[in-house]
Design an enzyme around this catalytic site. Sequence first.
Site, PDB file in Angstrom:
ATOM      1  N   GLU A 169      59.461  33.219  33.753  1.00  0.00           N
ATOM      2  CA  GLU A 169      60.080  32.358  34.764  1.00  0.00           C
ATOM      3  C   GLU A 169      61.057  33.191  35.574  1.00  0.00           C
ATOM      4  OE1 GLU A 169      61.021  30.824  31.477  1.00  0.00           O
ATOM      5  OE2 GLU A 169      59.401  29.360  31.375  1.00  0.00           O
ATOM      6  N   TYR A 187      57.494  41.627  40.141  1.00  0.00           N
ATOM      7  CA  TYR A 187      56.399  41.073  39.347  1.00  0.00           C
ATOM      8  C   TYR A 187      55.083  41.094  40.127  1.00  0.00           C
ATOM      9  CZ  TYR A 187      60.312  39.525  36.491  1.00  0.00           C
ATOM     10  OH  TYR A 187      61.446  39.507  35.724  1.00  0.00           O
TER      11      TYR A 187
HETATM   12  C1  LIG Z   1      64.909  42.818  39.659  1.00  0.00           C
HETATM   13  C2  LIG Z   1      65.436  44.143  39.107  1.00  0.00           C
HETATM   14  C3  LIG Z   1      65.184  44.151  37.592  1.00  0.00           C
HETATM   15  C4  LIG Z   1      64.671  45.302  39.769  1.00  0.00           C
HETATM   16  O1  LIG Z   1      65.091  46.524  39.170  1.00  0.00           O
HETATM   17  P1  LIG Z   1      64.889  47.963  39.896  1.00  0.00           P
HETATM   18  O2  LIG Z   1      65.006  49.002  38.831  1.00  0.00           O
HETATM   19  O3  LIG Z   1      65.794  48.059  41.041  1.00  0.00           O
HETATM   20  O4  LIG Z   1      63.376  47.863  40.412  1.00  0.00           O
HETATM   21  P2  LIG Z   1      62.412  49.104  40.749  1.00  0.00           P
HETATM   22  O5  LIG Z   1      63.193  50.178  41.434  1.00  0.00           O
HETATM   23  O6  LIG Z   1      61.646  49.497  39.534  1.00  0.00           O
HETATM   24  O7  LIG Z   1      61.438  48.447  41.819  1.00  0.00           O
HETATM   25  C5  LIG Z   1      60.080  48.127  41.513  1.00  0.00           C
HETATM   26  C6  LIG Z   1      59.574  47.164  42.583  1.00  0.00           C
HETATM   27  O8  LIG Z   1      60.317  45.949  42.527  1.00  0.00           O
HETATM   28  C7  LIG Z   1      60.483  45.430  43.847  1.00  0.00           C
HETATM   29  N1  LIG Z   1      61.918  45.400  44.174  1.00  0.00           N
HETATM   30  C8  LIG Z   1      62.926  45.805  43.378  1.00  0.00           C
HETATM   31  N2  LIG Z   1      64.116  45.582  43.993  1.00  0.00           N
HETATM   32  C9  LIG Z   1      63.829  45.021  45.186  1.00  0.00           C
HETATM   33  C10 LIG Z   1      64.629  44.553  46.259  1.00  0.00           C
HETATM   34  N3  LIG Z   1      65.982  44.620  46.215  1.00  0.00           N
HETATM   35  N4  LIG Z   1      64.026  44.027  47.337  1.00  0.00           N
HETATM   36  C11 LIG Z   1      62.684  43.944  47.390  1.00  0.00           C
HETATM   37  N5  LIG Z   1      61.845  44.374  46.398  1.00  0.00           N
HETATM   38  C12 LIG Z   1      62.422  44.893  45.304  1.00  0.00           C
HETATM   39  C13 LIG Z   1      59.704  46.359  44.760  1.00  0.00           C
HETATM   40  O9  LIG Z   1      58.371  45.881  44.810  1.00  0.00           O
HETATM   41  C14 LIG Z   1      59.773  47.657  43.994  1.00  0.00           C
HETATM   42  O10 LIG Z   1      58.715  48.523  44.341  1.00  0.00           O
HETATM   43  P3  LIG Z   1      58.949  49.604  45.522  1.00  0.00           P
HETATM   44  O11 LIG Z   1      60.132  50.424  45.118  1.00  0.00           O
HETATM   45  O12 LIG Z   1      57.661  50.352  45.538  1.00  0.00           O
HETATM   46  O13 LIG Z   1      59.236  48.808  46.766  1.00  0.00           O
HETATM   47  C15 LIG Z   1      66.959  44.345  39.408  1.00  0.00           C
HETATM   48  O14 LIG Z   1      67.184  44.077  40.780  1.00  0.00           O
HETATM   49  C16 LIG Z   1      67.880  43.483  38.569  1.00  0.00           C
HETATM   50  O15 LIG Z   1      68.281  43.861  37.455  1.00  0.00           O
HETATM   51  N6  LIG Z   1      68.228  42.290  39.087  1.00  0.00           N
HETATM   52  C17 LIG Z   1      69.158  41.385  38.354  1.00  0.00           C
HETATM   53  C18 LIG Z   1      68.504  40.822  37.116  1.00  0.00           C
HETATM   54  C19 LIG Z   1      67.283  39.998  37.448  1.00  0.00           C
HETATM   55  O16 LIG Z   1      67.228  39.267  38.424  1.00  0.00           O
HETATM   56  N7  LIG Z   1      66.249  40.104  36.552  1.00  0.00           N
HETATM   57  C20 LIG Z   1      65.020  39.358  36.696  1.00  0.00           C
HETATM   58  C21 LIG Z   1      65.165  38.016  36.049  1.00  0.00           C
HETATM   59  S1  LIG Z   1      63.632  37.084  36.149  1.00  0.00           S
END
Ligand SMILES: CC(C)(COP(=O)(O)OP(=O)(O)OC[C@H]1O[C@@H](n2cnc3c(N)ncnc32)[C@H](O)[C@@H]1OP(=O)(O)O)[C@@H](O)C(=O)NCCC(=O)NCCS
Length: 148
Positions: free
Chosen positions: A99, A111
């Site tokens: 979710e 995702y």
């Molecule tokens: C969501 C989260 C886990 C992403 O972590 P991250 O290490 O920055 O992600 P990655 O660098 O591995 O990115 C992988 C892909 O995710 C997507 N993505 C990640 N951050 C993004 C952003 N700010 N905007 C758009 N796409 C994003 C992109 O598709 C990215 O691929 P790309 O780099 O080729 O564009 C991070 O922002 C976070 O911890 N958020 C707060 C906690 C949260 O919301 N967890 C999910 C709960 S369901």
Amino acid sequence: MEPSHLSEAAELEKLCFSAPWSAGMLLGELKNPLSHYIAAVADDGALIGYAGMQAVLDEGYIANIAVSPDHRRKGVAGALIGELISHSLNQGLSFLTLEVRESNYPAISLYKKFGFEKVGRRKNYYRLPTEDAILMTRVFLNERNEEP
Ligand SMILES: CC(C)(COP(=O)(O)OP(=O)(O)OC[C@H]1O[C@@H](n2cnc3c(N)ncnc32)[C@H](O)[C@@H]1OP(=O)(O)O)[C@@H](O)C(=O)NCCC(=O)NCCS
């Protein structure tokens, strides 16, 4: 993930979520044989992200994924989710589901990039603030045993 990561993981929870899990809740997951929790650790040993899932029968549920704000957009979450997918395939799971808040564009993008599709919605699932959850699932039916 090891018990030594728990206090940092609980701090990361506070930074990321309005209803953060405590170190005690996370310890319960580490002790749960159905759970699989993994940590991303920097060269200096600091926790920069973690993710966790549970497998029940042939169904996988991602419970948490979080990356430290200082280390985002560097592929850390992608590496974590890739490992959860490999684990699911190794375990012979039929699908992996989760979710996510409807407004959480970064997570939904993450995702989608890893093959999850929107399959449903839970009305008012979240609090602080109240918001719908989007259900996203990746089905493995034709992939099982194709990866190590
Ligand atoms: C969501 C989260 C886990 C992403 O972590 P991250 O290490 O920055 O992600 P990655 O660098 O591995 O990115 C992988 C892909 O995710 C997507 N993505 C990640 N951050 C993004 C952003 N700010 N905007 C758009 N796409 C994003 C992109 O598709 C990215 O691929 P790309 O780099 O080729 O564009 C991070 O922002 C976070 O911890 N958020 C707060 C906690 C949260 O919301 N967890 C999910 C709960 S369901």
